[in-house]
Design a protein around this motif. Structure first.
Motif, short mmCIF file in Angstrom:
data_model
loop_
_atom_site.label_atom_id
_atom_site.label_comp_id
_atom_site.label_asym_id
_atom_site.label_seq_id
_atom_site.Cartn_x
_atom_site.Cartn_y
_atom_site.Cartn_z
N ALA A 231 0.83 -1.21 0.00
CA ALA A 231 0.00 0.00 0.00
C ALA A 231 0.86 1.26 0.00
O ALA A 231 0.57 2.23 -0.71
N ASN A 232 1.93 1.24 0.77
CA ASN A 232 2.84 2.39 0.79
C ASN A 232 3.52 2.58 -0.56
O ASN A 232 3.67 3.71 -1.05
N LEU B 227 2.38 1.76 -3.47
CA LEU B 227 1.41 2.30 -4.42
C LEU B 227 1.26 3.80 -4.25
O LEU B 227 1.22 4.55 -5.24
N GLU B 228 1.20 4.28 -3.02
CA GLU B 228 1.07 5.72 -2.79
C GLU B 228 2.28 6.48 -3.32
O GLU B 228 2.16 7.55 -3.92
N VAL B 229 3.46 5.92 -3.11
CA VAL B 229 4.69 6.57 -3.60
C VAL B 229 4.69 6.64 -5.12
O VAL B 229 5.00 7.68 -5.72
N LYS B 230 4.31 5.53 -5.76
CA LYS B 230 4.30 5.50 -7.22
C LYS B 230 3.27 6.49 -7.78
O LYS B 230 3.50 7.12 -8.83
N LYS B 231 2.14 6.63 -7.11
CA LYS B 231 1.13 7.58 -7.55
C LYS B 231 1.64 9.02 -7.43
O LYS B 231 1.37 9.86 -8.29
N ILE B 232 2.36 9.31 -6.37
CA ILE B 232 2.92 10.65 -6.19
C ILE B 232 3.91 10.97 -7.31
O ILE B 232 3.92 12.07 -7.86
#
Length: 479
Positions: free
Chosen positions: A217-218, A220-225
């Motif tokens: 989950a972390n 994914l958030e980094v890749k989205k940023i």
């Protein structure tokens, strides 16, 4: 609630009762649980267009190209006429002495003129003018390289988000399978058909999957940023691959054809080749230091003098002189302290350096193209192998589950089969993304990559903009 081996009563996450039996949450419930999942909908081409107008690196490259074009246009001034308008006014204090008397007076004068100079023979200026066209081509090649880099960076960020999302979905689906197996181990222990070891193994695997879920989950958030910052949009939402996944074929499937294109079209090779030509023209500029220059000059100047100047008689009034002139100016350098000779030696050495750079660029492009081609071929073969491994892992998991139910397999066998299946699914998803990126990297390596190449990748995305989800015994999976 299920009773643990130690006698405590703890609810099993994701498990509910149906007639006394535990079952995993439905795939729909799993997807609803993915609160951090992106709202799918934007294609690769859409996000690339957004990045093209926002990315600072590419905008800097465009500005650099504009500056190069303007600098190239400046060289034309060396072969065009120069026209100057001049004007001036002066006040002179004069001391006049006649015999025993002396007089001091102020004398003013004014002049205005227009002069034109046209170079007739200036070899250095013409060499500079020829270089300007080559410099503009070099700037164009640099801009093309920047555009190719942007295509790859956007695609990499795009598929990184999809890969992270796939990993999160698969980890959560694996978590459901482990929860189901943990519930089964507890039930069997309660009725005395299994040992406490099965329950502890399942609990340990459950704790491990929870840790993997947090990390996924972390990630994914980094890749989205990263993707958001690249395309200049908050909450960008890449569309996943369509199911079933159909990868575009490799055309042409011959490394020699890709190498031939690289030699003829690669921007880096063209840039280095133009660099050799620029350096060769620099020799002509240096040799021009021994040659004369010839300029044509045309002018008209008006000078106004007041009365009683030293150049006129006391009775003379104010004078106005208009003078038109035309002529040719010849200038021949004779000795410059050996500066010209040493400059020629310098430019000859720089030409050798430019040729070495061209040879190195060609070799590097050849190596990069071969490596990218082999990597793409290997990646396509890896996808086929992982597809077969996925099917085999599913069959092995089903067999281990059946064996566990009849008592010929233990709980750890089922858990290991589950881990193997989901690891294979993650590897397969990543391998597919690598093949799609590999097709772009191959075109980048041989210099033929254009934004239109994204159309082939766009064709592999889900048409309706929704992830393709199917239901298996172990939960939901994205194909």
């Amino acid at each position: 609630m299920e009773t643990s081996a130690q006698g405590d009563k703890r609810p099993l996450p994701g498990v509910r009762r149906h007639g006394g039996a535990a079952s995993a949450s439905s795939p729909l419930a799993l997807l609803l649980a993915l609160a951090g999942a992106p709202a799918w909908g934007q294609s690769l081409v859409e996000l690339y267009r957004s990045a093209r107008d926002y990315d600072a690196v590419y905008q800097g490259a465009r500005a650099q190209y504009a500056a190069t074009v303007a600098r190239a246009a400046q060289a034309r001034a060396g072969v065009l006429p120069a026209i100057n308008l001049t004007a001036g006014a002066s006040l002179t204090e004069q001391d006049l002495s006649t015999g025993d008397s002396s007089t001091t007076r102020g004398v003013s004068s004014r002049n205005v003129g227009i002069n034109l100079t046209q170079p007739l023979y200036r070899p250095a200026n013409w060499a500079t003018y020829a270089q300007s066209g080559l410099q503009e081509e070099i700037g164009q090649s640099q801009l093309v390289l920047a555009e190719q880099d942007l295509v790859v960076r956007v695609s990499q960020a795009y598929f990184d988000v999809l890969a992270s999302y796939d990993s999160l979905v698969l980890v959560r689906a694996q978590k459901l399978g482990v929860v189901e197996q943990l519930a089964s181990a507890r039930r069997n222990f309660d009725v005395g058909t299994s040992t406490i070891t099965d329950t502890r193994e399942a609990q340990a695997r459950f704790d491990l999957v929870v840790a993997q879920e947090i990390a996924a989950a972390n990630d994914l958030e980094v890749k989205k940023i990263i993707l958001d910052q690249l395309v200049g949009q908050a909450g960008s939402s890449p569309t996943p691959l369509a199911a079933p996944v159909v990868l575009p074929p490799l055309t042409p499937n011959n490394v020699d054809a890709w190498l031939a294109q690289a030699e003829a079209m690669h921007p880096a090779v063209l840039q280095a080749s133009r660099g050799v030509e620029v350096a060769t023209l620099e020799i002509r500029k240096a040799q021009a230091g021994h040659k004369p220059t010839i300029d044509a000059q045309l002018g008209y100047n008006i000078t106004t003098n007041p009365q009683n100047t030293t150049s006129s008689t006391p009775s003379a009034g104010k004078t106005r002189v208009g003078a038109a002139s035309v002529g040719v100016v010849f200038n021949m350098p004779l000795f410059a302290g050996f500066a010209t000779e040493n400059r020629v030696r310098e430019t000859l050495a720089l030409v050798d350096q430019s040729r070495a750079t061209l040879d190195n660029t060609r070799r590097s492009v050849s190596v990069s193209t071969r490596a990218a081609f082999l990597g793409l071929v290997s990646g396509a073969s890896q996808v086929k192998a992982l597809e077969a491994a996925e099917a085999s892992s599913q069959v092995a998991l089903d067999a281990n589950r059946m064996g566990y139910q009849v008592g010929v397999r233990i709980n750890i066998d089922v858990l290991n089969s589950q881990s193997q299946l989901f690891q294979t699914k993650r590897d397969l998803a990543q391998a597919r993304y690598n093949v799609l990126l590999g097709s772009l990297r191959l075109r980048q390596a041989n210099g033929t990559l254009t934004p239109e190449a994204l159309d082939a990748l766009n064709a592999t995305l889900a048409i309706d903009g929704r992830p393709a989800v199917d239901s298996t015994a172990t939960g939901a999976r994205v194909r």
